[in-house]
Design a protein around this motif. Structure first.
Motif, PDB file in Angstrom:
ATOM      1  N   CYS A   1       4.395  28.512 -27.062  1.00  0.00           N
ATOM      2  CA  CYS A   1       3.580  29.038 -25.962  1.00  0.00           C
ATOM      3  C   CYS A   1       3.106  30.456 -26.308  1.00  0.00           C
ATOM      4  CB  CYS A   1       4.385  29.056 -24.669  1.00  0.00           C
ATOM      5  SG  CYS A   1       3.537  29.912 -23.329  1.00  0.00           S
TER       6      CYS A   1
ATOM      7  N   CYS B   1       3.405  24.426 -21.145  1.00  0.00           N
ATOM      8  CA  CYS B   1       4.653  25.154 -21.317  1.00  0.00           C
ATOM      9  C   CYS B   1       5.571  24.871 -20.139  1.00  0.00           C
ATOM     10  CB  CYS B   1       4.378  26.654 -21.412  1.00  0.00           C
ATOM     11  SG  CYS B   1       5.897  27.617 -21.461  1.00  0.00           S
TER      12      CYS B   1
ATOM     13  N   VAL C   1       2.138  32.660 -24.384  1.00  0.00           N
ATOM     14  CA  VAL C   1       2.520  33.633 -23.355  1.00  0.00           C
ATOM     15  C   VAL C   1       3.998  33.989 -23.471  1.00  0.00           C
ATOM     16  CG1 VAL C   1       2.670  34.090 -20.880  1.00  0.00           C
ATOM     17  CG2 VAL C   1       0.696  32.854 -21.808  1.00  0.00           C
ATOM     18  N   CYS C   2       4.867  32.940 -23.510  1.00  0.00           N
ATOM     19  CA  CYS C   2       6.303  33.223 -23.460  1.00  0.00           C
ATOM     20  C   CYS C   2       7.058  32.712 -24.694  1.00  0.00           C
ATOM     21  CB  CYS C   2       6.909  32.646 -22.179  1.00  0.00           C
ATOM     22  SG  CYS C   2       7.023  30.857 -22.179  1.00  0.00           S
TER      23      CYS C   2
ATOM     24  N   CYS D   1       6.575  28.820 -18.547  1.00  0.00           N
ATOM     25  CA  CYS D   1       5.682  29.597 -17.686  1.00  0.00           C
ATOM     26  C   CYS D   1       4.519  28.772 -17.152  1.00  0.00           C
ATOM     27  CB  CYS D   1       5.165  30.822 -18.438  1.00  0.00           C
ATOM     28  SG  CYS D   1       4.004  30.401 -19.764  1.00  0.00           S
TER      29      CYS D   1
ATOM     30  N   TYR E   1       2.052  27.560 -18.680  1.00  0.00           N
ATOM     31  CA  TYR E   1       0.801  27.738 -19.427  1.00  0.00           C
ATOM     32  C   TYR E   1       0.257  26.379 -19.856  1.00  0.00           C
ATOM     33  CZ  TYR E   1      -2.173  28.761 -23.473  1.00  0.00           C
ATOM     34  OH  TYR E   1      -3.211  28.789 -24.355  1.00  0.00           O
TER      35      TYR E   1
HETATM   36 ZN   LIG Z   1       5.086  29.732 -21.669  1.00  0.00          ZN
END
Ligand SMILES: [Zn+2]
Length: 378
Positions: free
Chosen positions: A329, A316, A331-332, A319, A321
């Motif tokens: 992603c 990513c 996470v984000c 972030c 990742y």
């Molecule tokens: Zn991310």
């Protein structure tokens, strides 16, 4: 240039307002890449990754991008221009073309292939090499001579020689005389061994080597060991029958061989620790997916990777990742970039998180565990 703390400090201090620094580590180990062109695919892959990092780097103007482009060209030219790989197994190259900054550090140990484009030189790999690098002493002794060598990073850093002239018997005396002479000769020899042990200890106090390689004729080995300071006795990594008059190059070869064995044993101990943690069901992650998750969670204390292990994955750009599945992603939710080798990304993350790193050579136990594993901090 060889690596020292001072070299690392100087590198760490470099920064430019105008362009980022390209840092590139390349494994050039002649034992695995026999011909120079065997390095090409690895270099090409690094340059490709470098180019991608460059386009990732937001907020740089055209001059900065041109500087990175020129860094990559310089790295390529340098490696393809031919390097002396007789004693160099790893290369670290740092470039910031717009500032005319260019440094190459030649290492006697292999390094992971890593390329980083960042505001400052990426020195984590160098630091971990310095941390891991062991100092070896070689003590060669026979009845008359003693030679002590100290090696670091495969290079000779200290050398001492001592020669005892044994008494000569010019006249052909009677049996009693000869016995007396033999006794005297033995006393001189014993004195000589004691001197050699003391000299080795003095070198130890000055150079603090980690391992000692002892080279004696078979008949002297036990006596020599008895004379050694206990601290030195416990540092004996190998007992070899290198003649005291061996050429420096033979001694270096023997020292490197022993050192490689010590390194493999150290790796095996780390893998064993990993296996036990896996067995206990706590404190370990094995296999790429779980190890990447542990890295993202910053839980890794020691990362172990089988040499040559590569796998595609995703990174990513929002972030940072890393994972095996794209494209969003988790996470984000940013759209991620596909990467050719997510294992290299994992190594870079581990180094950035100051994890211990072990690239294990020919360790079947680690291969069975999925070629990658991590001992966790918590
Ligand atoms: Zn991310």
């Amino acid at each position: 240039m060889t690596i020292t703390e001072a070299v690392i400090r100087d590198l760490a201090g470099f920064t430019s307002e105008r362009a980022p620094v390209t840092s590139c580590y390349l494994d050039v180990d002649g034992r695995r890449y026999i011909r120079a062109q065997d390095l090409d695919p690895h270099l090409d892959d690094l340059l490709r990754r470098g180019r991608r990092r460059m386009t990732d780097t937001n907020g740089h103007d055209r001059a900065a991008l041109a500087s990175v482009e020129s860094d990559l060209r310089r790295i390529s030219d340098f490696v393809r221009g031919g390097i002396d790989r007789s004693s160099t197994r790893g290369l670290a190259m740092f470039s910031c073309s717009v500032e005319g900054f260019w440094q190459v550090v030649e290492l006697a140990v292999p390094v992971p292939n890593v390329i980083v484009v960042n505001a400052t030189p990426h020195i984590r790999v160098l630091e971990s090499v310095v941390d891991q690098y062991l100092r070896f002493a070689v003590l060669l002794v026979d009845k008359q001579r003693a030679r002590i060598f100290v090696f670091e990073q495969g290079q000779l850093i200290d050398k001492q020689e001592h020669f005892d002239a044994l008494p000569r018997h010019d006249d052909d005396g009677g049996q009693m005389d000869r016995d007396h002479l033999a006794g005297h000769t033995n006393a001189v020899a014993a004195h000589h061994l004691r001197w050699a042990a003391q000299a080795a200890f003095a070198v130890y106090q000055e150079q603090a080597f980690d391992h000692l390689i002892l080279g004696t004729p078979d008949t002297l080995g036990r006596e020599m060991e008895k004379e050694l300071h206990p601290w030195l006795r416990e540092r004996i990594a190998a007992r070899l029958s290198i003649p005291v008059a061996a050429r420096d190059v033979e001694i270096v070869e023997a020292a490197l061989e022993v050192e490689a064995g010590v390194e493999r044993a150290r790796e095996a101990a780390l893998v064993e620790r990993l296996r036990q943690a896996v067995g206990a069901g706590t404190g370990a992650a094995v296999g790429l997916a779980d190890v990447l998750a542990a890295l993202v969670a910053r839980r890794v204390e020691t990362l172990l990777v089988s040499e040559g292990y590569e796998a595609p994955g995703w990174r990513c750009r929002g972030c940072r990742y890393v994972g095996l599945r794209g494209r969003g992603c988790p996470v984000c939710t940013t759209e991620m970039d596909q990467v050719d080798d997510v294992v290299e990304e994992a190594v870079e993350d581990a180094l950035n998180q100051s994890c211990r790193l072990a690239i294990c050579r020919g360790n079947a136990d680690l291969d069975v565990l999925g070629r990658i594993g991590a001992v966790l901090r918590f």
